[in-house]
Scaffold this motif. Structure first.
Motif, PDB file in Angstrom:
ATOM      1  N   GLN A  64       0.762  -1.151  -0.045  1.00 57.58           N
ATOM      2  CA  GLN A  64       0.071   0.107   0.072  1.00 57.58           C
ATOM      3  C   GLN A  64       0.830   1.350  -0.026  1.00 57.58           C
ATOM      4  OE1 GLN A  64      -3.096   0.111  -0.487  1.00 57.58           O
ATOM      5  NE2 GLN A  64      -3.049  -2.045  -0.952  1.00 57.58           N
ATOM      6  N   GLU A  65       2.008   1.245   0.580  1.00 58.29           N
ATOM      7  CA  GLU A  65       2.760   2.329   0.887  1.00 58.29           C
ATOM      8  C   GLU A  65       3.607   2.747  -0.524  1.00 58.29           C
ATOM      9  OE1 GLU A  65       6.494   4.130   3.526  1.00 58.29           O
ATOM     10  OE2 GLU A  65       5.784   2.264   3.743  1.00 58.29           O
ATOM     11  N   ARG A  67       2.257   1.878  -3.625  1.00 60.09           N
ATOM     12  CA  ARG A  67       0.969   2.144  -4.370  1.00 60.09           C
ATOM     13  C   ARG A  67       0.986   3.781  -4.272  1.00 60.09           C
ATOM     14  NH1 ARG A  67      -4.137  -1.621  -4.820  1.00 60.09           N
ATOM     15  NH2 ARG A  67      -4.361  -0.061  -6.325  1.00 60.09           N
ATOM     16  N   LYS A  68       0.872   4.070  -2.910  1.00 61.74           N
ATOM     17  CA  LYS A  68       0.761   5.512  -2.718  1.00 61.74           C
ATOM     18  C   LYS A  68       1.865   6.509  -3.229  1.00 61.74           C
ATOM     19  CE  LYS A  68      -2.117   4.717   1.500  1.00 61.74           C
ATOM     20  NZ  LYS A  68      -1.977   5.165   3.082  1.00 61.74           N
ATOM     21  N   SER A  70       2.898   5.755  -6.213  1.00 67.46           N
ATOM     22  CA  SER A  70       3.040   5.505  -7.388  1.00 67.46           C
ATOM     23  C   SER A  70       3.942   4.771  -8.280  1.00 67.46           C
ATOM     24  CB  SER A  70       2.880   6.943  -8.247  1.00 67.46           C
ATOM     25  OG  SER A  70       2.062   7.843  -7.929  1.00 67.46           O
TER      26      SER A  70
END
Length: 407
Positions: A64-65, A67-68, A70
């Motif tokens: 998740q980190e 993906r945040k 990019s």
């Protein structure tokens, strides 16, 4: 085109990608599995503090980190070649060629196989495969099994299998031969297990470990080692029995064991067959470093790190400009250390890319300090001489750097 391509979406690769992305670099991660996380996905154990280490939750946090930030994460992608052309690295995959000036190889480790008669039967698997099937795919590997090979990895996964309600009947050694080598020698196995006594709720190992570090006491201990073994979470650890054959017609039905002496020699006429419907082979781990070899990176043989490892610095760079490594490819350690190394590699890449302004050196030194701290407090150490191996690699790097300066 990406600034950085990370090969391997495990703890080292994801942590490295995050560090790169935080520094403003455009990052792509490729991994051959169906989802990111690598070996984290199968890990579940209690820390000395009493807290649980849940690898699946940790991998989700990293995912998740990333993906945040990019980070482009591509799963189901296999890399089969890596070469440099001019100032760019070409990463050849089953879905086309990717190009970037920087590559971080974080391919992790693989398991040593220990072949023996019957090992191709359905129901025989590596100890790591049993971990993945149990913790990742939620598939019961069997009802009653035997682990062949006594090492720290076997201890850790034994506990995970037991938590899933799977019965492991006993842990035995492989037969001593040229392939199994020290894994089939009771004294060498005992020596390695003494460093894992904290993982084994056994008075024999816990208290005996204080005394049996001396050779002569260890030999006496092996001569008086209980024939039926000592209990590890209720499972007998039998250092004086070796597996000589896995029995079965269409699947595993049992294991033929023989008594062995303190040197690992089979005692004639001592064979017995024990029932089992699955067998796990625990041969240990070695760095999965073929891609760096293909790229032309020089290697060093350092047994304390797990075998042949790519030549690298403490900041995770290799002698090949733009090529970095992190995680178990540099030496067999835990997932937490792989993450700390990944962060170090990411910051090192950022420094070489001219990112981070005046703070990058300070960040890199803090990351190096964190690696040492995490290593010092590691609950699971696959090799007790890891510090010696790391020091040796650092010295070899300094020697290489000094030679290049002279030239």
């Amino acid at each position: 085109m990406s600034d950085v391509i990370v090969i391997g979406g495990g703890p080292a690769g994801l942590a490295g990608a995050i560090a790169c992305a935080k520094s403003g670099l455009n990052v792509s991660v490729v991994d051959e599995f169906i989802k990111p996380g690598g070996r984290l996905l199968g890990q579940l154990h209690r820390e000395p503090s009493g807290e649980w280490w849940n690898g699946i939750k940790e991998s989700e946090r990293l995912h998740q980190e990333a993906r945040k930030l990019s980070v482009d994460i591509r799963c189901g992608v296999s890399v089969y070649n890596l070469e440099k052309e001019n100032q760019l690295w070409n990463v050849y995959t089953n879905q086309g060629t990717l190009t970037a000036p920087f590559v971080l190889v974080a391919t992790g480790a693989a398991e040593y196989p220990i072949p023996l008669p019957g090992w191709t039967l359905p129901g025989v698997m590596s100890i790591g495969a049993a971990q993945v099937m149990t913790n990742v795919h939620r598939v019961q590997v069997g009802k009653k099994g035997v682990i062949i090979g006594a090492n720290i990895l076997a201890f850790a996964i034994l506990n995970e299998l037991q938590l899933a309600g799977i019965t492991v009947d006993r842990i035995v050694l492989p037969e001593r031969n040229q392939i199994s080598q020290t894994a089939g020698e009771p004294e060498e196995v005992m020596k390695s297990l003494l460093n894992a006594a904290h993982l084994a709720p056994s008075p024999f190992l816990r208290f005996g470990s204080r005394f049996m570090r001396r050779d002569w006491i260890r030999k006496v201990g092996l001569n008086f080692y209980p024939k039926n073994g000592v209990k590890i979470n209720g499972t007998p650890l039998q250092l004086r029995k070796a597996a000589v054959e896995i029995i079965g017609k269409d699947h595993v039905e049992g294991v033929r064991l023989a008594d062995i002496d303190a040197n690992g020699t089979i005692i004639a006429g001592s064979e017995t067959i024990y029932e089992a419907d699955f067998v796990c082979i625990a041969g240990g781990l070695y760095p999965l470093a073929e891609l760096t070899a293909i790229a032309g990176c020089p290697f060093q043989y350092i047994p304390e790190l797990g075998g042949h490892v790519p030549h690298h610095s403490e900041t995770m760079e290799t002698p090949l400009k733009g090529l970095f490594v992190a995680g178990n490819i540099t030496g067999i350690e835990s997932g937490k250390i792989a993450m700390a190394q990944g962060t170090t590699a990411g910051l090192s890449i950022a420094k070489h890319a001219g990112k981070g302004a005046g703070t990058i050196d300070e960040q890199l030194q803090q990351a190096l300090k964190n690696v040492r701290t995490v290593r010092r407090h590691a609950a699971i150490q696959f090799n007790p001489e890891i510090d010696s191996g790391r020091s040796r690699m650092n010295q070899l790097w300094e020697d290489l750097y000094a030679t290049s300066i002279e030239q």
